[in-house]
Design a protein around this motif. Structure first.
Motif, PDB file in Angstrom:
ATOM      1  N   VAL A  51      35.730  34.794  34.977  1.00  0.00           N
ATOM      2  CA  VAL A  51      36.193  33.843  36.000  1.00  0.00           C
ATOM      3  C   VAL A  51      37.407  34.357  36.764  1.00  0.00           C
ATOM      4  O   VAL A  51      38.024  33.613  37.513  1.00  0.00           O
ATOM      5  CB  VAL A  51      36.520  32.467  35.368  1.00  0.00           C
ATOM      6  CG1 VAL A  51      35.271  31.851  34.754  1.00  0.00           C
ATOM      7  CG2 VAL A  51      37.630  32.566  34.334  1.00  0.00           C
ATOM      8  N   GLY A  52      37.757  35.646  36.574  1.00  0.00           N
ATOM      9  CA  GLY A  52      38.879  36.218  37.309  1.00  0.00           C
ATOM     10  C   GLY A  52      40.089  36.406  36.403  1.00  0.00           C
ATOM     11  O   GLY A  52      40.206  35.773  35.356  1.00  0.00           O
ATOM     12  N   ARG A  53      40.977  37.286  36.824  1.00  0.00           N
ATOM     13  CA  ARG A  53      42.143  37.640  36.008  1.00  0.00           C
ATOM     14  C   ARG A  53      43.326  36.716  36.228  1.00  0.00           C
ATOM     15  O   ARG A  53      44.384  36.910  35.631  1.00  0.00           O
ATOM     16  CB  ARG A  53      42.562  39.088  36.311  1.00  0.00           C
ATOM     17  CG  ARG A  53      41.538  40.140  35.886  1.00  0.00           C
ATOM     18  CD  ARG A  53      41.251  40.090  34.400  1.00  0.00           C
ATOM     19  NE  ARG A  53      40.422  41.209  33.963  1.00  0.00           N
ATOM     20  CZ  ARG A  53      39.723  41.208  32.843  1.00  0.00           C
ATOM     21  NH1 ARG A  53      39.717  40.151  32.033  1.00  0.00           N
ATOM     22  NH2 ARG A  53      39.002  42.261  32.505  1.00  0.00           N
ATOM     23  N   THR A  54      43.207  35.754  37.101  1.00  0.00           N
ATOM     24  CA  THR A  54      44.276  34.779  37.316  1.00  0.00           C
ATOM     25  C   THR A  54      43.676  33.378  37.189  1.00  0.00           C
ATOM     26  O   THR A  54      42.460  33.213  37.190  1.00  0.00           O
ATOM     27  CB  THR A  54      44.890  34.925  38.726  1.00  0.00           C
ATOM     28  OG1 THR A  54      43.840  34.750  39.702  1.00  0.00           O
ATOM     29  CG2 THR A  54      45.528  36.284  38.919  1.00  0.00           C
ATOM     30  N   GLY A  55      44.552  32.382  37.082  1.00  0.00           N
ATOM     31  CA  GLY A  55      44.070  31.006  37.050  1.00  0.00           C
ATOM     32  C   GLY A  55      44.058  30.422  35.660  1.00  0.00           C
ATOM     33  O   GLY A  55      44.187  31.145  34.658  1.00  0.00           O
ATOM     34  N   PRO A  56      43.897  29.102  35.569  1.00  0.00           N
ATOM     35  CA  PRO A  56      44.008  28.412  34.280  1.00  0.00           C
ATOM     36  C   PRO A  56      42.950  28.815  33.260  1.00  0.00           C
ATOM     37  O   PRO A  56      43.141  28.615  32.064  1.00  0.00           O
ATOM     38  CB  PRO A  56      43.860  26.931  34.660  1.00  0.00           C
ATOM     39  CG  PRO A  56      43.189  26.924  35.999  1.00  0.00           C
ATOM     40  CD  PRO A  56      43.649  28.172  36.686  1.00  0.00           C
ATOM     41  N   GLU A  57      41.835  29.382  33.722  1.00  0.00           N
ATOM     42  CA  GLU A  57      40.770  29.762  32.786  1.00  0.00           C
ATOM     43  C   GLU A  57      40.665  31.274  32.622  1.00  0.00           C
ATOM     44  O   GLU A  57      39.656  31.774  32.123  1.00  0.00           O
ATOM     45  CB  GLU A  57      39.431  29.183  33.261  1.00  0.00           C
ATOM     46  CG  GLU A  57      39.419  27.654  33.278  1.00  0.00           C
ATOM     47  CD  GLU A  57      38.134  27.061  33.858  1.00  0.00           C
ATOM     48  OE1 GLU A  57      37.209  27.827  34.180  1.00  0.00           O
ATOM     49  OE2 GLU A  57      38.080  25.829  34.003  1.00  0.00           O
ATOM     50  N   SER A  58      41.689  31.991  33.040  1.00  0.00           N
ATOM     51  CA  SER A  58      41.563  33.456  33.068  1.00  0.00           C
ATOM     52  C   SER A  58      41.364  34.065  31.684  1.00  0.00           C
ATOM     53  O   SER A  58      40.853  35.182  31.577  1.00  0.00           O
ATOM     54  CB  SER A  58      42.784  34.082  33.749  1.00  0.00           C
ATOM     55  OG  SER A  58      43.959  33.704  33.067  1.00  0.00           O
ATOM     56  N   ASP A  59      41.749  33.348  30.633  1.00  0.00           N
ATOM     57  CA  ASP A  59      41.537  33.878  29.283  1.00  0.00           C
ATOM     58  C   ASP A  59      40.193  33.445  28.696  1.00  0.00           C
ATOM     59  O   ASP A  59      39.894  33.766  27.541  1.00  0.00           O
ATOM     60  CB  ASP A  59      42.655  33.402  28.344  1.00  0.00           C
ATOM     61  CG  ASP A  59      43.982  34.072  28.672  1.00  0.00           C
ATOM     62  OD1 ASP A  59      43.942  35.195  29.205  1.00  0.00           O
ATOM     63  OD2 ASP A  59      45.034  33.471  28.415  1.00  0.00           O
ATOM     64  N   ALA A  60      39.414  32.705  29.458  1.00  0.00           N
ATOM     65  CA  ALA A  60      38.159  32.166  28.924  1.00  0.00           C
ATOM     66  C   ALA A  60      37.201  33.292  28.540  1.00  0.00           C
ATOM     67  O   ALA A  60      37.074  34.289  29.252  1.00  0.00           O
ATOM     68  CB  ALA A  60      37.495  31.253  29.951  1.00  0.00           C
TER      69      ALA A  60
ATOM     70  N   ASP B  59      40.206  42.634  41.586  1.00  0.00           N
ATOM     71  CA  ASP B  59      40.059  41.598  40.547  1.00  0.00           C
ATOM     72  C   ASP B  59      38.812  40.788  40.918  1.00  0.00           C
ATOM     73  O   ASP B  59      38.837  39.977  41.833  1.00  0.00           O
ATOM     74  CB  ASP B  59      41.331  40.735  40.544  1.00  0.00           C
ATOM     75  CG  ASP B  59      41.182  39.434  39.750  1.00  0.00           C
ATOM     76  OD1 ASP B  59      40.158  39.235  39.090  1.00  0.00           O
ATOM     77  OD2 ASP B  59      42.125  38.613  39.818  1.00  0.00           O
ATOM     78  N   LEU B  60      37.717  41.058  40.197  1.00  0.00           N
ATOM     79  CA  LEU B  60      36.410  40.484  40.553  1.00  0.00           C
ATOM     80  C   LEU B  60      36.011  39.418  39.548  1.00  0.00           C
ATOM     81  O   LEU B  60      36.042  39.657  38.340  1.00  0.00           O
ATOM     82  CB  LEU B  60      35.360  41.600  40.568  1.00  0.00           C
ATOM     83  CG  LEU B  60      33.900  41.193  40.754  1.00  0.00           C
ATOM     84  CD1 LEU B  60      33.671  40.616  42.141  1.00  0.00           C
ATOM     85  CD2 LEU B  60      32.993  42.380  40.550  1.00  0.00           C
ATOM     86  N   SER B  61      35.618  38.266  40.043  1.00  0.00           N
ATOM     87  CA  SER B  61      35.185  37.149  39.194  1.00  0.00           C
ATOM     88  C   SER B  61      33.674  37.016  39.245  1.00  0.00           C
ATOM     89  O   SER B  61      33.088  36.866  40.327  1.00  0.00           O
ATOM     90  CB  SER B  61      35.850  35.855  39.689  1.00  0.00           C
ATOM     91  OG  SER B  61      35.092  34.725  39.313  1.00  0.00           O
TER      92      SER B  61
ATOM     93  N   LEU C 165      31.998  34.495  38.127  1.00  0.00           N
ATOM     94  CA  LEU C 165      31.717  33.127  38.569  1.00  0.00           C
ATOM     95  C   LEU C 165      31.688  33.073  40.096  1.00  0.00           C
ATOM     96  O   LEU C 165      30.743  32.545  40.700  1.00  0.00           O
ATOM     97  CB  LEU C 165      32.781  32.167  38.020  1.00  0.00           C
ATOM     98  CG  LEU C 165      32.715  30.732  38.550  1.00  0.00           C
ATOM     99  CD1 LEU C 165      31.452  30.035  38.061  1.00  0.00           C
ATOM    100  CD2 LEU C 165      33.958  29.937  38.129  1.00  0.00           C
ATOM    101  N   GLU C 166      32.713  33.645  40.711  1.00  0.00           N
ATOM    102  CA  GLU C 166      32.767  33.632  42.170  1.00  0.00           C
ATOM    103  C   GLU C 166      31.627  34.451  42.778  1.00  0.00           C
ATOM    104  O   GLU C 166      31.087  34.090  43.828  1.00  0.00           O
ATOM    105  CB  GLU C 166      34.126  34.158  42.637  1.00  0.00           C
ATOM    106  CG  GLU C 166      35.281  33.234  42.264  1.00  0.00           C
ATOM    107  CD  GLU C 166      36.653  33.854  42.507  1.00  0.00           C
ATOM    108  OE1 GLU C 166      36.758  34.853  43.228  1.00  0.00           O
ATOM    109  OE2 GLU C 166      37.634  33.322  41.936  1.00  0.00           O
TER     110      GLU C 166
END
Lengths: 407, 395
Positions: A138-147, A210-212, A214-215
């Motif tokens: 889901v990407g290396r930043t953001g509230p779920e980045s450790d998911a 930084d590629l997600s 999910l995105e």
């Protein structure tokens, strides 16, 4: 020496091969920490374009020992080197290797490379113009980045499962089984890498990507999101509906799990369909697209009754000849053996007799579809990497074996 | 920014091509789109902007695919217009095209001639079956029908318990052709690198058929291992079901979650999330991965009894806290509010004809170069601008 010349002179390649001009990544070296599907698929493509890809693996990780199945179709065009990334000596080797490389590709969990001093900030110190691609769920930043994420779960999280079918506890008929998020991510990832290489060759600048995943999946679902955001309602394409036909859909034919897909996009195709069905009077009864949409259920019943009595291939052929878009719903084995797929070299046979997929496009002039070499055995290129590239002596090499640095 | 200074010309009437050139524009290239008189057929494809249903200049989908481009209408029958088109190509780096040969045939123009005349031009040709295919063989063809023809629909609804009642299904939304478009953009980048390295500008022959056949990785992997028949029936697919002890889709209070405690240590942590139910100690029920695969349906029901009492977001958060892969099954409405996507400023804002803004998916990556220059996120993107020939700066 300009950037291109430096790139092209840096690595190993066979000079004057007839396809050299198709391989603009010759001379580029990629350090590949990626595993599972999306990253390996990306580096396979980059290798097909001439890059030297060195896969950094581990003798101690069971997943790296698994080299059958899907591994064999995703890891062509690569070398394999085993280095323990958690050891200081292993990290030092990798720093030296990155210093003489151009691109790093990784898809570890969020903190793995950073804690091992192999993150972008560490490696750009040894290679300032490094292109570093970090792909994650889901990407290396953001509230779920450790998911923790897997592709199948992202296919549900992205919303695409619910646009194909109805979520159900059997996970059936909602597009979760076929791997989709991973290959789509690989396309985005390769696009980003190639563009970053182009940029570096023009400006000398490296890039961090930084590629997600999910995105990467949601990016291809615009209509469902735009309908909501614009407040226009209605349903876009997906699953059993193509968003433009009336009528259209998938219809059961005679035979074992035999179906055809069919689209009627305009009045002319509708009139042709009615003739094929032997119900010419229907054409006048539903003369407009809207009229056909309004009574879709009744029209579908007529088509379904006709199709049920037909052989799928004969029905599709008859419909196409009449000017109605239609085709048999084919399974992979039928697609693979399609003479057109074979002729275009979509899949190629390696010297060992195995088949593998090539680049998704071909050069129109020559039919070239990229290099395709067999996947490496685990650690097969340790000597090449450590002795030839890094210049280790036999004694230094042996000293790394004892404490299991090459593990 | 990565492709700044490049010029892309587009002549196309399909989603994949229009998306491919849009992506090149997103990375900095300037994209000039030429359309036939009356405009691309995609302009009339729904949904239409609210209030413009009866006299649309273009629908929302067209504006999404062509955001940021400059559009110009030319008549392929007009020698004056063709000359303008050729002058634009003279300064261009990439031509993304579908249907150019047919449209310009009477004007004596072809892709082959254009390549001779403009040897610097990377040509990206995106077609259903390839530039050298017998165009009539499978015509007429729609995107939906193509996905049935090339195995996508078969794979999207496999396995199923009742093939008779569960028909094959196409991919979601426009993800099929748009994925082909991403591939077109990456192939264009390859072509640009070929030219940059001094090679002959290639014509890229990208067939949707080829792309779809290759994207079916699971099927090809099994085929490569000797599987020759691909049944959709669940009983014929005992080892390929995504459920079955590896992943489960479970009901939540307000929807569904998918969870995948596939490894033993993950399973143990998942039991923590479940608060160690009484059945967790039954080795014959769930004592190993192999046993869980055998008992996946029973475990699904047991876990479902618990999960349906909590909201999906809460379930996913609890699982992730224990390092167990778990996410809600999203709806489009939930995606538009998704905190992760918003934090990463994923959505762009497309300016509507009325001056408002609609959220559209943005690019799936953040890029910063070594000088600190970043690719913009959460951009405000303009609808494509239509220019008259006279006002062009591209001649």
């Amino acid at each position: 020496m300009n950037k291109i010349e430096r790139d092209l002179s840096a690595g190993e390649h066979t000079p004057n091969s007839p396809d050299d001009d198709k391989k603009p990544l010759r001379g580029l070296r990629i350090i590949d920490f990626s595993w599972v599907v999306a990253g390996p698929m990306t580096t396979k493509m980059l290798g097909a374009m001439g890059a030297e890809v060195i896969k950094i693996e581990s003798l101690t990780r069971p997943e790296h020992k698994q080299r059958s199945g899907i591994f064999r179709i995703l890891n062509n065009n690569k070398r394999s080197c085993t280095i323990d990334i958690s050891s200081a000596a292993g990290q030092a080797l990798l720093h030296r290797l990155v210093a003489m490389s151009d691109i790093v590709v990784e898809n570890f969990s969020s903190s793995v490379l950073k804690k091992n001093h192999l993150g972008y900030e560490d490696l750009r110190q040894v290679r300032p113009d490094l292109i570093f691609v970090s792909a994650s769920g889901v990407g290396r930043t953001g509230p779920e980045s450790d998911a923790l994420a897997y592709g199948t779960l992202l296919q549900a999280y992205s919303g695409r499962g619910g646009l194909i079918g109805k979520p159900n506890e059997l996970i059936e008929a909602m597009g979760i089984l076929p791997i989709w998020t991973d290959p789509v991510t690989a396309m985005w990832e390769t696009f980003a890498v190639l563009s970053a290489i182009y940029h570096r060759r023009r400006t000398g600048k490296g890039s961090f990507v930084d590629l997600s995943m999910l995105e990467a999946t949601v990016a291809l679902l615009p209509e469902a999101l735009m309908r909501l955001s614009a407040g226009v309602g209605g349903r876009g394409p997906g699953g059993d509906y193509d968003g433009e036909s009336a009528p259209g859909g998938c219809f059961r034919c005679s035979g074992d799990d035999a179906w055809i897909g069919l689209s009627v996009r305009d009045d002319a195709e509708w009139q042709s369909l009615c003739q094929v069905l032997g119900h010419s009077s229907l054409a006048a009864l539903y003369p407009t697209h809207q009229a056909r949409l309004d009574d879709a259920e009744a029209i579908h019943a007529v088509i379904a009754a006709w199709c049920r009595e037909q052989q799928a291939t004969a029905a599709a052929t008859l419909l196409r000849q009449a000017g109605v878009p239609a085709a048999v719903t084919r399974s992979f084995d039928q697609v693979f053996s399609d003479p057109e797929i074979q002729r275009r070299g979509v899949f190629a046979q390696l010297p060992d007799g195995s088949h593998n997929y090539t680049l998704p496009w071909r050069d129109a002039d020559t039919g070239w579809r990229g290099d395709l070499t067999p996947p490496p055995e685990l650690g097969a290129d340790n000597d090449y990497v450590l002795k030839q590239l890094l210049g280790l002596s036999d004694q230094e090499y042996d000293e790394l074996l004892a404490p299991e640095i090459l593990a | 920014m990565l492709l700044e200074g490049l010029s892309v010309i587009e002549w196309s009437d399909d989603l994949a091509s229009q998306f491919a050139s849009r992506l090149l524009g997103d990375l900095g290239a300037q994209v000039l789109k030429f359309e036939p008189p009356g405009g691309s057929v995609i302009r009339k494809k729904g949904p239409m902007w609210p209030g413009q249903e009866n006299a649309p200049e273009a629908g929302i989908l067209f504006d999404f695919l062509n955001a940021g481009k400059i559009c110009r209408s030319i008549d392929p029958q007009s020698s004056t217009d063709v000359a303008i088109f050729e002058r634009a190509l003279a300064g261009a780096n990439v031509l993304v095209q579908s249907g150019l040969d047919a449209a310009f045939a009477s004007g004596g123009l072809s892709v082959s001639q254009l390549r001779d005349r403009f040897p610097q031009l990377v040509v990206v040709s995106i077609t259903p079956f390839g530039v050298d295919a017998d165009a009539g063989q499978y015509q007429p063809m729609s995107e939906f029908v193509l996905q049935h023809h090339v195995g996508v629909a078969h794979a999207m609804a496999r396995p199923v318990s009742n093939p008779e009642a569960q028909p094959p299904l196409a991919a979601a939304d426009h993800e099929g052709p748009l994925a082909v478009g991403v591939c077109g953009a990456l192939a264009a980048a390859w072509g640009l690198l070929v030219v940059q390295a001094g090679g002959k500008a290639p014509q890229i022959d990208l067939a949707s058929q080829d792309f779809y056949a290759q994207v079916l990785l699971d099927d090809f992997s099994q085929f490569a291992q000797g599987k020759t028949k691909f049944s959709r029936d669940r009983k014929d697919n005992p080892n390929v079901a995504p459920a079955g002890g590896i992943s489960w889709l479970l009901p939540a209070q307000d929807g569904f979650i998918m969870v995948s405690p596939r490894e033993e240590h993950q399973w143990q942590r998942w039991l923590v999330v479940l608060d160690h139910p009484a059945w967790a100690g039954e080795a014959a029920l769930c004592g190993s991965v192999a046993i869980r695969k055998q008992n996946w349906a029973k475990l699904r029901d047991l876990m479902g009894e618990w999960s349906r009492r909590l909201p999906a977001a809460e379930l996913a958060a609890r699982a992730q806290k224990q390092k167990v892969a778990c996410f809600p099954v999203s709806t489009p409405a939930e995606l538009l509010k998704n905190a992760q996507l918003h934090h990463r400023r994923f959505f762009d804002l497309l300016v509507s004809p009325g001056g408002g803004a609609v959220r559209i998916p943005g690019l799936p990556f953040q890029i910063v170069d070594s000088s600190g220059r970043q690719l913009l996120r959460e951009r405000v993107v303009q609808r494509p601008r239509t220019e008259a020939l006279e006002s062009s700066n591209y001649e």
